[in-house]
Design a protein around this motif. Structure first.
Motif, short mmCIF file in Angstrom:
data_model
loop_
_atom_site.label_atom_id
_atom_site.label_comp_id
_atom_site.label_asym_id
_atom_site.label_seq_id
_atom_site.Cartn_x
_atom_site.Cartn_y
_atom_site.Cartn_z
N ILE A 12 62.63 105.39 16.14
CA ILE A 12 62.64 105.37 14.67
C ILE A 12 61.56 104.37 14.27
N PRO A 13 60.34 104.84 13.93
CA PRO A 13 59.26 103.88 13.68
C PRO A 13 59.57 102.94 12.52
N GLY A 14 60.27 103.44 11.49
CA GLY A 14 60.68 102.57 10.39
C GLY A 14 59.64 102.48 9.29
N ASP A 15 59.89 101.57 8.35
CA ASP A 15 59.06 101.44 7.15
C ASP A 15 58.19 100.18 7.23
N TRP A 38 58.92 109.16 24.34
CA TRP A 38 59.50 108.85 23.03
C TRP A 38 59.75 110.12 22.25
N GLU A 39 60.84 110.13 21.49
CA GLU A 39 61.13 111.26 20.59
C GLU A 39 61.21 110.68 19.17
N PRO A 40 60.09 110.70 18.44
CA PRO A 40 60.11 110.07 17.11
C PRO A 40 60.94 110.89 16.12
N VAL A 41 61.75 110.21 15.30
CA VAL A 41 62.55 110.90 14.28
C VAL A 41 62.39 110.20 12.93
N ASP A 42 62.63 110.99 11.90
CA ASP A 42 62.56 110.46 10.54
C ASP A 42 63.98 110.25 10.04
N THR A 53 73.09 109.75 3.40
CA THR A 53 73.25 110.53 4.63
C THR A 53 71.94 110.56 5.43
N ILE A 54 72.06 110.34 6.71
CA ILE A 54 70.89 110.35 7.60
C ILE A 54 70.64 111.78 8.05
N PRO A 55 69.36 112.24 8.08
CA PRO A 55 69.09 113.63 8.47
C PRO A 55 69.71 113.98 9.82
N LYS A 56 70.29 115.19 9.89
CA LYS A 56 71.00 115.62 11.09
C LYS A 56 70.11 115.58 12.35
N PRO A 57 68.83 116.04 12.26
CA PRO A 57 68.02 116.02 13.49
C PRO A 57 67.91 114.62 14.09
N ALA A 58 67.88 113.60 13.23
CA ALA A 58 67.78 112.22 13.74
C ALA A 58 69.07 111.83 14.45
N ASP A 60 71.31 113.85 15.72
CA ASP A 60 71.44 114.66 16.94
C ASP A 60 70.59 114.09 18.08
N SER A 61 69.36 113.67 17.73
CA SER A 61 68.46 113.13 18.75
C SER A 61 69.07 111.87 19.39
N ILE A 62 69.65 111.00 18.55
CA ILE A 62 70.22 109.75 19.08
C ILE A 62 71.42 110.06 19.98
N TYR A 63 72.28 111.01 19.56
CA TYR A 63 73.42 111.36 20.40
C TYR A 63 72.98 111.98 21.72
N LYS A 64 71.91 112.80 21.63
CA LYS A 64 71.44 113.48 22.85
C LYS A 64 70.87 112.46 23.84
N ASN A 65 70.03 111.54 23.33
CA ASN A 65 69.34 110.61 24.23
C ASN A 65 70.18 109.37 24.54
N THR A 66 71.17 109.07 23.70
CA THR A 66 72.09 107.93 23.77
C THR A 66 71.43 106.55 23.61
N VAL A 67 70.11 106.50 23.58
CA VAL A 67 69.42 105.23 23.39
C VAL A 67 68.30 105.43 22.36
N ALA A 68 68.17 104.45 21.44
CA ALA A 68 67.09 104.53 20.46
C ALA A 68 66.46 103.16 20.25
N LEU A 69 65.17 103.17 19.91
CA LEU A 69 64.48 101.94 19.50
C LEU A 69 64.11 102.11 18.04
#
Ligand code: NAD
Length: 338
Positions: A12-15, A38-42, A53-58, A60-69
């Motif tokens: 999650i690159p962030g703002d 890396w799998e970047p998400v918005d 509400t956080i977008p579903k693809p984001a 889903d990506s976190i649940y799939k990979n189980t780790v996020a930065l």
């Protein structure tokens, strides 16, 4: 890992400065040949039925990979939006916030050899969001403490202590005043401790801990502090101050299923896009992430390159650390120290 030996991690690159410091991490990881894709998400939120509400693809990506930065997120300005960080914690059940604070050699502060670890309950306490007006001029805010949330964060503290060779867990509380709520937290700690006979259990009243942290943080070297939400929020920033501020402090948000690692600082809108941001806090957070994934040699290698760079000369440090380096210069210096 995947068939090619690599792990996928959500990014999650962030703002604000987020994209600049995330780019620094990506460059350094490429150079260190860390086996991560890396799998970047918005995570730009939308307001659905009045709920941030956080977008579903984001998600889903976190649940799939189980780790996020995660880079810092600016809370959207506009009526109705809750803090996005709080939303992420709730959506993903991130119950423990882990904040290690270790003195950075070569960057002097009034304190030397600081090495503290603080674990903050991340889901309830004073931050439950239950507040109401009883009559005009009288507001009630409810501090919620449950045995369930207390148990999992205290257990996590014991596990962390064991895994990181810190022989004692110190429970910080105010049960002298909040006899029932903090009382439950303390009682739960006594129960959980029975499962960890190899780890010592201690208790301390919050104000004493604040005093001792500010007067001699060396007392905290071999222990792990664990405490309810609000106390952890305040004491973790106090701990950051001991080592030179938020620009240096990493953190991990741990859940049952996923973990998100992030710098403690915000999006720094005042310097965003100027190439001045210090990527150290995000880099050190990513090193915590690598250790969480069992990729310790990569974490150690990157951490020592970062610390070596900071210690080397003001020319290699960013402005917040009284240096003159740009983000890109610092990044290249870290790469040459790998
Ligand atoms: P901030 O941490 O963004 O900035 C405070 C000061 O520290 C600024 O002068 C900034 O330039 C400096 N700074 C912070 N990080 C730096 C870095 N890596 N390198 C160099 N200098 C750095 O705090 P703020 O201004 O109060 O908040 C800005 C936005 O960030 C707000 O929208 C807030 O909600 C958000 N925020 C997000 C998080 C998070 O995502 N975890 C945490 C705190 C604040």
């Amino acid at each position: 890992p995947k068939a090619n030996g690599k792990y996928t991690v959500t990014l999650i690159p962030g703002d604000g400065i987020g994209p600049e410091i995330s780019k620094a991490v990506e460059e350094i990881y490429d150079a260190a040949k860390v086996p991560i894709d890396w799998e970047p998400v918005d995570v730009t939120p939308s307001l659905i039925n009045g709920i941030t509400t956080i977008p579903k693809p984001a998600v889903d990506s976190i649940y799939k990979n189980t780790v996020a930065l995660k880079g810092p997120l600016a809370t959207p300005v506009g009526k109705g939006h809750q803090s996005l960080n709080l939303t992420l914690r709730r959506t993903l059940g991130l119950f423990a916030n882990v904040r290690p604070c270790k003195s950075v050699e070569g960057y002097e502060t009034p304190y030397q050899n600081v090495d503290t670890v603080l674990i903050r309950e991340n889901t309830e306490g004073e931050y439950s969001g239950i507040e109401h007006v009883i009559v005009p001029g009288v507001v009630q805010s409810i501090k919620l403490i449950t045995k369930k949330a207390s148990t999992r964060v205290i257990k996590y503290a014991f596990e962390y202590a064991r895994a990181n060779n810190r022989p004692k867990v110190l429970v910080v509380h105010k049960c002298s005043i909040m006899k029932m709520s903090d009382g439950l937290f303390v009682k739960t700690a006594r129960e959980v401790a029975k499962e960890y006979p190899d780890i010592e259990l201690g208790f301390e009243i919050l104000d004493n801990t604040a005093l001792r942290l500010a007067s001699d943080p060396s007392h905290f070297k071999s222990l792990v502090m664990v405490m309810p939400n609000l106390y952890g929020d305040i004491l973790s920033d106090l701990s950051s101050g001991l080592i030179g501020g938020l620009g240096l402090t990493p953190s991990g948000n741990m859940g049952e299923k996923v973990a998100i690692f992030e710098a403690v600082h915000g999006s720094a809108p005042d310097i965003a896009g100027k190439g001045l941001a210090n990527p150290t806090a995000l880099l050190l957070s990513s090193c915590m992430m690598l250790r969480h994934m069992g990729l310790n040699p990569y974490g150690d290698k990157i951490e020592s390159a970062v610390l070596k760079t900071i210690a080397s000369s003001p020319a290699n440090r960013t402005r917040d650390l009284k240096g003159t380096a740009s983000t890109e210069h610092f990044t290249q210096a870290v790469i040459s120290n790998l």
